[in-house]
Design a protein around this motif. Structure first.
Motif, PDB file in Angstrom:
ATOM      1  N   GLU A 164      46.663  24.538  69.545  1.00  0.00           N
ATOM      2  CA  GLU A 164      48.114  24.627  69.417  1.00  0.00           C
ATOM      3  C   GLU A 164      48.621  25.432  70.592  1.00  0.00           C
ATOM      4  OE1 GLU A 164      49.594  26.068  65.692  1.00  0.00           O
ATOM      5  OE2 GLU A 164      48.232  24.800  64.541  1.00  0.00           O
ATOM      6  N   VAL A 165      49.645  24.917  71.250  1.00  0.00           N
ATOM      7  CA  VAL A 165      50.268  25.647  72.359  1.00  0.00           C
ATOM      8  C   VAL A 165      51.755  25.771  72.065  1.00  0.00           C
ATOM      9  CG1 VAL A 165      48.578  24.887  74.079  1.00  0.00           C
ATOM     10  CG2 VAL A 165      50.643  23.561  73.747  1.00  0.00           C
ATOM     11  N   ALA A 201      55.676  25.401  72.522  1.00  0.00           N
ATOM     12  CA  ALA A 201      56.446  24.281  73.068  1.00  0.00           C
ATOM     13  C   ALA A 201      56.730  24.482  74.558  1.00  0.00           C
ATOM     14  CB  ALA A 201      57.749  24.112  72.289  1.00  0.00           C
ATOM     15  N   PHE A 227      53.734  23.409  76.572  1.00  0.00           N
ATOM     16  CA  PHE A 227      53.628  21.959  76.624  1.00  0.00           C
ATOM     17  C   PHE A 227      54.643  21.371  77.596  1.00  0.00           C
ATOM     18  CE2 PHE A 227      54.697  17.663  75.371  1.00  0.00           C
ATOM     19  CZ  PHE A 227      53.451  17.066  75.441  1.00  0.00           C
ATOM     20  N   GLN A 228      55.852  21.907  77.592  1.00  0.00           N
ATOM     21  CA  GLN A 228      56.879  21.420  78.514  1.00  0.00           C
ATOM     22  C   GLN A 228      56.464  21.651  79.965  1.00  0.00           C
ATOM     23  OE1 GLN A 228      60.284  23.529  77.031  1.00  0.00           O
ATOM     24  NE2 GLN A 228      60.637  22.063  75.378  1.00  0.00           N
ATOM     25  N   LEU A 282      53.314  21.854  81.015  1.00  0.00           N
ATOM     26  CA  LEU A 282      52.241  20.895  81.274  1.00  0.00           C
ATOM     27  C   LEU A 282      52.816  19.511  81.583  1.00  0.00           C
ATOM     28  CD1 LEU A 282      49.660  21.868  78.511  1.00  0.00           C
ATOM     29  CD2 LEU A 282      49.308  22.030  80.978  1.00  0.00           C
ATOM     30  N   ALA A 283      53.818  19.108  80.831  1.00  0.00           N
ATOM     31  CA  ALA A 283      54.455  17.816  81.063  1.00  0.00           C
ATOM     32  C   ALA A 283      55.121  17.780  82.437  1.00  0.00           C
ATOM     33  CB  ALA A 283      55.468  17.517  79.960  1.00  0.00           C
ATOM     34  N   PRO A 313      49.856  15.243  79.577  1.00  0.00           N
ATOM     35  CA  PRO A 313      49.760  16.695  79.763  1.00  0.00           C
ATOM     36  C   PRO A 313      48.466  17.306  79.229  1.00  0.00           C
ATOM     37  CG  PRO A 313      51.967  16.114  79.064  1.00  0.00           C
ATOM     38  CD  PRO A 313      51.143  14.861  78.978  1.00  0.00           C
ATOM     39  N   ALA A 314      47.943  16.820  78.115  1.00  0.00           N
ATOM     40  CA  ALA A 314      46.728  17.400  77.537  1.00  0.00           C
ATOM     41  C   ALA A 314      45.539  17.308  78.491  1.00  0.00           C
ATOM     42  CB  ALA A 314      46.399  16.710  76.218  1.00  0.00           C
ATOM     43  N   ILE A 324      44.749  20.444  80.838  1.00  0.00           N
ATOM     44  CA  ILE A 324      44.280  21.736  80.334  1.00  0.00           C
ATOM     45  C   ILE A 324      42.896  22.101  80.863  1.00  0.00           C
ATOM     46  CG2 ILE A 324      43.675  23.025  78.248  1.00  0.00           C
ATOM     47  CD1 ILE A 324      45.939  21.403  76.839  1.00  0.00           C
TER      48      ILE A 324
END
Length: 83
Positions: free
Chosen positions: A20-21, A23, A26-27, A29-30, A46-47, A50
């Motif tokens: 779990e990251v 938000a 994640f944004q 990473l995207a 995005p995943a 990592i």
């Protein structure tokens, strides 16, 4: 244009990882995945960023490298076999 530390993601055998990251992470990473795509790299989710980011971080962390050498010894670091 600035140079990204990651330019492509190697095609590797998939490994399932559940995390779990926040938000906001994640944004970011995207946004990084989109920057790679714009720079001419392949499109990626995005995943998939990592693991290469963690690998790059550990590879360039001098304190970690020093601690690992002290713990393991220089003759046979993790991931390498004795020849």
């Amino acid at each position: 244009m600035t140079r990204l530390k990651l330019t492509s993601i190697p095609d590797d055998k998939p490994v399932k990882l559940t995390i779990e990251v926040p938000a906001a992470v994640f944004q970011e990473l995207a946004a990084y995945a989109e920057a790679i795509r714009r720079e001419g790299g392949q499109a990626t989710v995005p995943a998939k960023l990592i693991v290469p980011m963690i690998q790059r971080f550990m590879a360039t962390d001098r304190a970690f490298a020093t601690a690992r050498r002290k713990a393991v010894g220089p003759a046979n670091p993790p991931g390498r076999t004795a020849e």
